[in-house]
Structure formats: structure tokens, C-alpha cells
Design an enzyme around this catalytic site. Sequence first.
Site, PDB file in Angstrom:
ATOM      1  N   GLU B 210       9.685  33.349  -7.596  1.00 52.46           N
ATOM      2  CA  GLU B 210       8.665  32.851  -8.825  1.00 52.46           C
ATOM      3  C   GLU B 210       9.232  31.371  -9.122  1.00 52.46           C
ATOM      4  O   GLU B 210      10.079  30.664  -8.654  1.00 52.46           O
ATOM      5  CB  GLU B 210       9.089  33.818 -10.172  1.00 52.46           C
ATOM      6  N   HIS B 248      10.219  34.646 -17.912  1.00 53.46           N
ATOM      7  CA  HIS B 248      11.540  34.223 -17.698  1.00 53.46           C
ATOM      8  C   HIS B 248      12.027  33.210 -18.246  1.00 53.46           C
ATOM      9  O   HIS B 248      11.536  31.906 -18.093  1.00 53.46           O
ATOM     10  CB  HIS B 248      11.714  34.543 -16.077  1.00 53.46           C
TER      11      HIS B 248
END
Lengths: 90, 291
Positions: B210, B248
Site C-alpha cells: 500500500e 493505516h
Amino acid sequence: MVENGFRIILKDPAVKGILVNIFGGILRCDVLATGLVQAARKTGITLPVVIRMEGTNVEEGRKILADSGLSLITALDLKDAAGKVARLVS
Amino acid sequence: MSIFVNSGTRVLVQGITGREGQFHTRQCVAYGTRIVAGVTPGKGGTEMDGIPVFDTVQAAVDATAADCSMVFVPPAYAADAIMEAADAGVNLIVTITEGIPVVDMARVKAFLARKACRLIGPNCPGIISPGRCKVGIMPGDIHLPGGPVGVISRSGTLTYEVVHQLTRQGLGQSTCIGIGGDPVSGTSFIDCLEAFEGDEETRAVVMVGEIGGTAEEAASEFIKTRMTKPVVGFVAGLTAPPGRRMGHAGAIISGGSGTAQAKVAAMKAGGIHVCENLGVLGEFCVEVFKG
């Protein structure tokens, strides 16, 4: 939490539908489903809501959605969910 | 075989009496994991579903020979819990807790550098070798035992998504590891790739990255020079706006670096088969791995 999410998204007048995609691990699907039902009731949402839900406690979650009497649209997988919401808003 | 865990792994749970600790301990036991002890300071001498609870990790290790710890301790105390487990000689520490301060994790990293143990996470779903051992919060029943695919991911949900699609295509998994979404963490993509390269049961790897950091770029370089097994890659966040944290703590494009586009380019340069549509990743893997 889900209710706040819906309210933030619905502030944008360009939004024509909502896709919820959750693969539950630590988040249990029954908790999510309860939140979705509450959010839909409290916001009185009229836009199409497509829900794709898998993972921890998914059966309990699906039952909560089915028993809610709300016209929430469920999807089989990510591809199906994306296709359904795209068709509904176009 | 599997990597890092197997059917003989003896697991203790730090924070076993908390809400998440209890629920997920039961899920792991139901999956067949050997949970041999729990640790909650002040609750030593009690039991949770017949699992003995100890005040300290050392006492739990001495009594049960546990060699792996699963950590559910709240963020403020989690760093201390990890170091306690390392000090007690636990080989593998799987930390599920989200929200551990970065400065605490920096201390933990420095501490662990002098120890022989491995840390997975924090802020991760854990590790599972399907059919053998589940140390984490992932839904067990979506997995298919026996290999041939190893899965590594920074995201919990995306790990489940990938595994579910692999299973539906009849592709089993050897081991699946969520390495976590924090900027400072233990086991890296490269650690897992190296282990998968040496693991007989694993014949191919799926790696899910990511935005943020440079872990995918480093892993791509490793794959290019050191991996003989095919790797399929996916990067989440192609549409992420710069400067915004995406779920995140470590998932942020800062100063133009850490973009999904750069990571996809690095992966392709490293010979990774990049799948750009998550909805068809399972089918994509079948195509790539049948060769």
C-alpha cells in the site's frame, strides 16, 4: 461509527450511492450489520446502499441485515458489489 | 512446511482476559491452535476457558514451554508487553494491537535487535498456516490448507480478500502473514520473501502493498535479485490524495514519495506480476501460476 460515516458521505451532493465493503477480522460482521441498520434508520437514507460483507461472524451479520426490513442491497463479492453500485448510480 | 509457525507452535496470549483477547483466543482454539497459556498481570492463578492465566510471561513460559506470544495488550502498555515476551525467551511475538506510539516501537526495535526473537506487527492481523496454526484475528474458514501460495500483506482486510479469492480458485495457502500498517514494525516483506523462497511447500507468493514508505520498492529489488518463485503484486491506494493518511498510520504519501504508481513501477521492474484490479486477483493468480 457507521452513522457518522454515512453523514459525512451524504454531505457531498454528488454522492448517488454508497458501497460498503468489509472483510471482517477483528471487526465482527454482526457488529457492522447492527451499525449499518442503525445508520440507515437514523439518517433515513434514500440512496442505494450496496453491502459486501465477509469474514468473522458473517452469518449473524447477514441475518441482521435480512431481518431489518430495510432495502439494503447485498453483494456476493467485491466484483459483484462494484458492478451493482455502478449500475445503480449510472 | 510453513514459515514461522507450524502445528507444534505453543502459543500464549498476552491480554487474554480482555474483550478482544478472549474472543480471538476462542477463535484460535476452535481453529486448532495450541493455546497453552494466557498472561494478564494481577490475574495469575485464574483460568480462561480452562487455559491457565499467569501474571508474567516468564511464569507462563516456565510452566507451559510456550514459544510464541499473541499480544492484545492496549496500546499504552503494548511495547512493554512485547519486550517482556522477548525477555522471557519467546521466539515469535505476534502483535495485533493498533495505536502503539511510534516512539515506543522505536524503543522496542532497538531492544529486539539484541534478541533472537521475531516480531510480527504491530497493527496487523497476525499469521496463519492454514489447517495447522492460526495466531491472529483473521477469519480461519476462508483459508485452504496445503499450499502452494504464500501471502504477505500490510493490510488485514486485503489479506482476507486475497486469501478468499485464492481459495475460491482452488489455490491453497502455505502461510499467510499480515506484517502490519505501522511505520515502525518487526518482520518486513523481505524477511517473509526470503523465508518463502526457502520453503518447499510455497511455490508462488502474493504480496499486497500500500502507499507510504519504501517497503515495496526494497522488496521488489530483493525479488529481482534473489527470488526464483513467481510473485504476484497488488498495491492499494492508486487514487489516494497526497498528504492524507489512509487508514493505516504508515499509509501516507509524503513529499511525493510513497505513491502507489511508484510502487507499481518498482514491482514491474522487479519482475513481479502486478494485478491492478483487486476484484480479479484470484483469476489473475491462476493465470500467472499455471505457467
